[in-house]
Design a protein around this motif. Structure first.
Motif, PDB file in Angstrom:
ATOM      1  N   VAL A  41       0.750  -1.302  -0.189  1.00  0.00           N
ATOM      2  CA  VAL A  41      -0.049   0.021   0.006  1.00  0.00           C
ATOM      3  C   VAL A  41       0.825   1.100   0.107  1.00  0.00           C
ATOM      4  CG1 VAL A  41      -1.777   1.242   1.273  1.00  0.00           C
ATOM      5  CG2 VAL A  41      -1.962  -1.254   1.165  1.00  0.00           C
ATOM      6  N   VAL A  42       0.828   1.795  -1.036  1.00  0.00           N
ATOM      7  CA  VAL A  42       1.658   3.213  -1.242  1.00  0.00           C
ATOM      8  C   VAL A  42       0.733   4.254  -0.987  1.00  0.00           C
ATOM      9  CG1 VAL A  42       3.068   4.751  -2.822  1.00  0.00           C
ATOM     10  CG2 VAL A  42       2.883   2.158  -3.050  1.00  0.00           C
ATOM     11  N   ASP A  43       1.339   5.234   0.062  1.00  0.00           N
ATOM     12  CA  ASP A  43       0.563   6.465   0.336  1.00  0.00           C
ATOM     13  C   ASP A  43       1.186   7.484  -0.343  1.00  0.00           C
ATOM     14  OD1 ASP A  43      -0.071   9.161   1.582  1.00  0.00           O
ATOM     15  OD2 ASP A  43      -1.057   7.845   3.066  1.00  0.00           O
ATOM     16  N   VAL A  44       0.531   8.131  -1.299  1.00  0.00           N
ATOM     17  CA  VAL A  44       1.174   8.876  -2.348  1.00  0.00           C
ATOM     18  C   VAL A  44       1.415  10.404  -1.723  1.00  0.00           C
ATOM     19  CG1 VAL A  44       0.979  10.143  -4.751  1.00  0.00           C
ATOM     20  CG2 VAL A  44       0.133   7.885  -4.171  1.00  0.00           C
ATOM     21  N   ALA A  45       0.602  10.692  -0.767  1.00  0.00           N
ATOM     22  CA  ALA A  45       0.867  12.000  -0.151  1.00  0.00           C
ATOM     23  C   ALA A  45       2.059  12.075   0.696  1.00  0.00           C
ATOM     24  CB  ALA A  45      -0.332  12.311   0.787  1.00  0.00           C
ATOM     25  N   THR A  46       2.361  11.062   1.363  1.00  0.00           N
ATOM     26  CA  THR A  46       3.499  10.912   2.311  1.00  0.00           C
ATOM     27  C   THR A  46       4.742   9.956   1.685  1.00  0.00           C
ATOM     28  OG1 THR A  46       2.693   8.914   3.363  1.00  0.00           O
ATOM     29  CG2 THR A  46       2.039  11.146   4.477  1.00  0.00           C
ATOM     30  N   GLN A  47       4.509   9.418   0.715  1.00  0.00           N
ATOM     31  CA  GLN A  47       5.462   8.752   0.039  1.00  0.00           C
ATOM     32  C   GLN A  47       6.028   7.666   0.785  1.00  0.00           C
ATOM     33  OE1 GLN A  47       8.344  11.050  -2.118  1.00  0.00           O
ATOM     34  NE2 GLN A  47       7.017  12.614  -2.801  1.00  0.00           N
ATOM     35  N   SER A  48       4.936   6.894   1.505  1.00  0.00           N
ATOM     36  CA  SER A  48       5.337   6.018   2.534  1.00  0.00           C
ATOM     37  C   SER A  48       4.787   4.683   1.767  1.00  0.00           C
ATOM     38  CB  SER A  48       4.797   6.033   3.846  1.00  0.00           C
ATOM     39  OG  SER A  48       3.568   6.330   3.903  1.00  0.00           O
ATOM     40  N   VAL A  49       5.268   3.401   2.165  1.00  0.00           N
ATOM     41  CA  VAL A  49       4.754   2.141   1.772  1.00  0.00           C
ATOM     42  C   VAL A  49       4.435   1.330   3.151  1.00  0.00           C
ATOM     43  CG1 VAL A  49       5.294  -0.069   0.517  1.00  0.00           C
ATOM     44  CG2 VAL A  49       6.237   2.304  -0.282  1.00  0.00           C
ATOM     45  N   ALA A  50       3.319   0.543   3.038  1.00  0.00           N
ATOM     46  CA  ALA A  50       3.202  -0.504   3.917  1.00  0.00           C
ATOM     47  C   ALA A  50       2.682  -1.931   3.441  1.00  0.00           C
ATOM     48  CB  ALA A  50       2.039  -0.269   4.806  1.00  0.00           C
ATOM     49  N   VAL A  51       3.198  -2.807   3.969  1.00  0.00           N
ATOM     50  CA  VAL A  51       3.097  -4.162   3.268  1.00  0.00           C
ATOM     51  C   VAL A  51       2.615  -5.483   4.103  1.00  0.00           C
ATOM     52  CG1 VAL A  51       5.507  -4.766   3.725  1.00  0.00           C
ATOM     53  CG2 VAL A  51       4.346  -5.791   1.897  1.00  0.00           C
ATOM     54  N   ALA A  52       2.026  -6.341   3.777  1.00  0.00           N
ATOM     55  CA  ALA A  52       1.542  -7.386   4.640  1.00  0.00           C
ATOM     56  C   ALA A  52       1.233  -8.907   3.483  1.00  0.00           C
ATOM     57  CB  ALA A  52       0.201  -7.165   5.012  1.00  0.00           C
TER      58      ALA A  52
END
Length: 354
Positions: free
Chosen positions: A306-317
């Motif tokens: 999951v890429v949060d475009v506003a914060t340029q962060s990535v979460a993964v599961a």
């Protein structure tokens, strides 16, 4: 959810970022709640659609079958198998279900998929059919129609059916001819029609409409963006070496993503300027977006990024042990993501906010 698997995935993702030359972003475990995870068919789950409030889910595992599920439990409320192939499927904002069939018929079913409310047979077969979520306007091939108690043919667009791409934004209906580069837009407020051509180019892939910005790829490796209200070209640039496989954009966002086999590049939708890029050093298999700020990328190894475009962060599961992620769909108000697999599994999760 396995925390150890998620930590390994996060470490690998950071390592791939470091060696690829792409912008390094924080990677973390995805926080989520599972509503249900069931094997719903033997065939791959090809289409998933939420209803307006997120409580129901349409699943089309095959092109002749539609299932209606409760999104919180996975309980099957209805399962229908048709003789004709399904060429269009939509949950309307009013709760009814639109189904189009390959032999020229369109049907409006009730919210429980138990009775047909109304139907219509067109005199041509094999045309792709879609309908606006409000239920009033639709496309059958190059025919733009209204559908109240009966079909009213508003106009037949001067675009050849072969290679015709049709879709709806919140305020516009759009038809694009792949072979001739012709573009037609219809303002749903006043039914005014405008048409023009992409300059000596053939359109390829699925165009994307963000508010009034139409973004398209062309077969000569260009990205081409129009303001459909002013009919002005916003930008027109070359991908140089190769075009992406496709582009993905949120319906109400200010960005779009170009998906390559081993990279995803994010652009500003208003200017065409590159924002940032991420490596995809895993075999990805499914992509969708939220309404505004998130891009969801599923892998053939059963993981969800999951890429949060506003914060340029990535979460993964790691969601599936032995299944490749396939079709996905997002429901903004409930923060729910429905995920199908090539092995016929369906899962609904809710992303937890921090």
């Amino acid at each position: 959810m396995s925390q150890s698997k998620n930590k390994v995935l996060a470490v690998l993702f950071l390592f791939f970022l470091a060696i690829s030359g792409c912008k390094s972003v924080p990677a973390k475990d995805l926080s989520y709640k599972v509503f249900f995870h069931e094997k719903t068919s033997e065939a791959p789950t090809s289409h998933l659609i939420f209803n307006h409030d997120g409580s129901r889910l349409l699943s089309a595992p095959q092109y002749d079958t539609v299932s209606l599920l409760k999104s919180e439990s996975g309980e099957v409320l209805s399962n229908l198998k048709f003789q004709d192939l399904i060429s269009g499927l939509m949950f309307l904002d009013t709760g009814e279900i639109f189904i189009a069939k390959s032999k020229g018929s369109i049907e409006l079913w009730d919210a429980e998929l138990s009775n047909v409310i109304k139907s219509h047979d067109f005199d041509e077969f094999g045309r792709y059919a879609i309908i606006h979520r409000g239920g009033r306007w639709g496309f059958y091939g190059n025919r733009f129609f209204s559908w109240a108690d009966s079909i009213g043919l508003e106009m037949e667009l001067a675009i050849i059916n072969e290679g015709l791409l049709t879709f709806f934004g919140s305020e516009y209906a759009v038809a694009v001819g792949e072979h001739d580069g012709k573009i037609v837009t219809i303002d749903l407020a006043d039914m005014s029609l405008a048409e023009w051509r992409a300059p000596e180019r053939l359109i390829t892939g699925d165009p994307r409409l963000l508010s009034q910005t139409l973004i398209m790829m062309t077969k000569d490796d260009h990205l081409y963006a129009f303001d459909i209200k002013s009919q002005k070209v916003l930008y027109d640039f070359s991908f140089f070496f190769s075009s992406p496989i496709f582009i993905m954009a949120p319906p109400h966002g200010d960005w779009f993503a170009a998906m390559y086999e081993s990279e995803v590049v994010f652009y500003n939708a208003e200017t065409g300027e590159k924002r940032f890029s991420l490596p995809l050093d895993f075999p990805w298999s499914g992509v969708t977006s939220s309404d505004r700020e998130k891009l969801f990328i599923g892998s053939e190894l059963g993981s969800l990024y999951v890429v949060d475009v506003a914060t340029q962060s990535v979460a993964v599961a790691k969601l599936f042990d032995q299944s490749a992620v396939g079709a996905m769909t997002w429901h903004e108000e409930t923060n729910r993501l429905a995920i199908g697999t090539r092995e016929g599994e369906t899962m609904v999760i809710e992303l937890e906010t921090e």
